[in-house]
Design an enzyme around this catalytic site. Sequence first.
Site, PDB file in Angstrom:
ATOM      1  N   ASP A  67       0.810  -1.222   0.000  1.00  0.00           N
ATOM      2  CA  ASP A  67       0.000   0.000   0.000  1.00  0.00           C
ATOM      3  C   ASP A  67       0.840   1.268   0.000  1.00  0.00           C
ATOM      4  OD1 ASP A  67       0.985  -0.310   2.569  1.00  0.00           O
ATOM      5  OD2 ASP A  67      -0.945  -0.766   3.468  1.00  0.00           O
ATOM      6  N   ASN A 136      -7.207  -2.786  14.295  1.00  0.00           N
ATOM      7  CA  ASN A 136      -8.597  -3.070  13.910  1.00  0.00           C
ATOM      8  C   ASN A 136      -8.700  -4.274  12.977  1.00  0.00           C
ATOM      9  OD1 ASN A 136      -7.650  -2.112  11.469  1.00  0.00           O
ATOM     10  ND2 ASN A 136      -9.110  -0.429  11.282  1.00  0.00           N
ATOM     11  N   HIS A 138      -6.972  -4.728  10.153  1.00  0.00           N
ATOM     12  CA  HIS A 138      -6.735  -4.518   8.721  1.00  0.00           C
ATOM     13  C   HIS A 138      -5.455  -5.213   8.278  1.00  0.00           C
ATOM     14  CE1 HIS A 138      -4.467  -0.400   9.313  1.00  0.00           C
ATOM     15  NE2 HIS A 138      -3.654  -1.411   9.431  1.00  0.00           N
ATOM     16  N   GLU A 143      -9.475  -2.046   5.156  1.00  0.00           N
ATOM     17  CA  GLU A 143     -10.101  -1.695   6.427  1.00  0.00           C
ATOM     18  C   GLU A 143     -11.377  -2.515   6.658  1.00  0.00           C
ATOM     19  OE1 GLU A 143      -8.383   0.000   8.378  1.00  0.00           O
ATOM     20  OE2 GLU A 143      -8.065   2.089   7.832  1.00  0.00           O
TER      21      GLU A 143
HETATM   22  P1  PGA Z   1       2.402  -1.490  12.626  1.00  0.00           P
HETATM   23  O1  PGA Z   1       1.235  -1.476  11.567  1.00  0.00           O
HETATM   24  O2  PGA Z   1       3.393  -2.520  12.144  1.00  0.00           O
HETATM   25  O3  PGA Z   1       2.983  -0.116  12.590  1.00  0.00           O
HETATM   26  O4  PGA Z   1       1.812  -1.872  13.936  1.00  0.00           O
HETATM   27  C1  PGA Z   1       0.647  -2.668  11.169  1.00  0.00           C
HETATM   28  C2  PGA Z   1      -0.513  -2.393  10.251  1.00  0.00           C
HETATM   29  O5  PGA Z   1      -1.187  -1.366  10.423  1.00  0.00           O
HETATM   30  O6  PGA Z   1      -0.750  -3.216   9.357  1.00  0.00           O
END
Ligand code: PGA
Length: 241
Positions: A67, A136, A138, A143
């Site tokens: 992404d 959450n 994702h 999302e």
């Molecule tokens: P993070 O993000 O590694 O910074 O915890 C993970 C994500 O949002 O997929």
Amino acid sequence: MRIYVLDNYEEISMKAASILASQIILKPDSVLGLATGSTPLGMYRELVKMHKKGILDFSQVITFNLDEYVGIPPEHPQSYHYYMYNNFFNHLNMKKENINIPPGDEKSVHKVCEDYEQKLRSVSRIDLQVTGIGTNGHVGFNEPDQELNVNTHLIDLKEETIEANSRFFSSPEEVPRQAISMGMGSIMKAKKIIMLANGPNKAKPIEEVVNGKISTQLPASLVQLHPDVTLILDGEAAKYI
Ligand code: PGA
């Protein structure tokens, strides 16, 4: 589903790096799906070390990032382009044309998504996809919602994602509101998936991924349908499983 529960972040990073290294050694022209965020940083560090020691050759490796934020240029320090070059690609012998990250600063986002999906199809399948998991649930920027996109798409970020990612920006207002993300379909087509998680914030979504139902409200739960998934966790992320 294979699950490793390890003692700390360093061990998670080493385990993930070893899996990627084996993949590259066994298939030097591997197609890797890559993630950003704080979780895979240690893994990238270990892989760079292995490359510097001459253990790993990236000259034929092809990568696709999950992404990118929409509306910030690649040279912005919080863009995923910047992250990937700064933490990984600049230290390797990868060919520039083998690096794929969705451009988030183009006018025609729709076209960008179509082109990215086309490129993904041209390599047939990702050999090994690395993902983190959002608090959450994702994956990439897929999302939670009533429906999920199959292919690369434009997505409005949820409030909780903006909040979680605001730690990288000077204020929550600066966090882009939209992103381009590979779809769950593109991710699930990978031959192998490794999902990394550490820390107490990830315990709930990881519990759902391991023991919960499959739901579009927790996109990561879809990996339960994948035939070759490895979770690499620390004790805190694994505390409810
Ligand atoms: P993070 O993000 O590694 O910074 O915890 C993970 C994500 O949002 O997929």
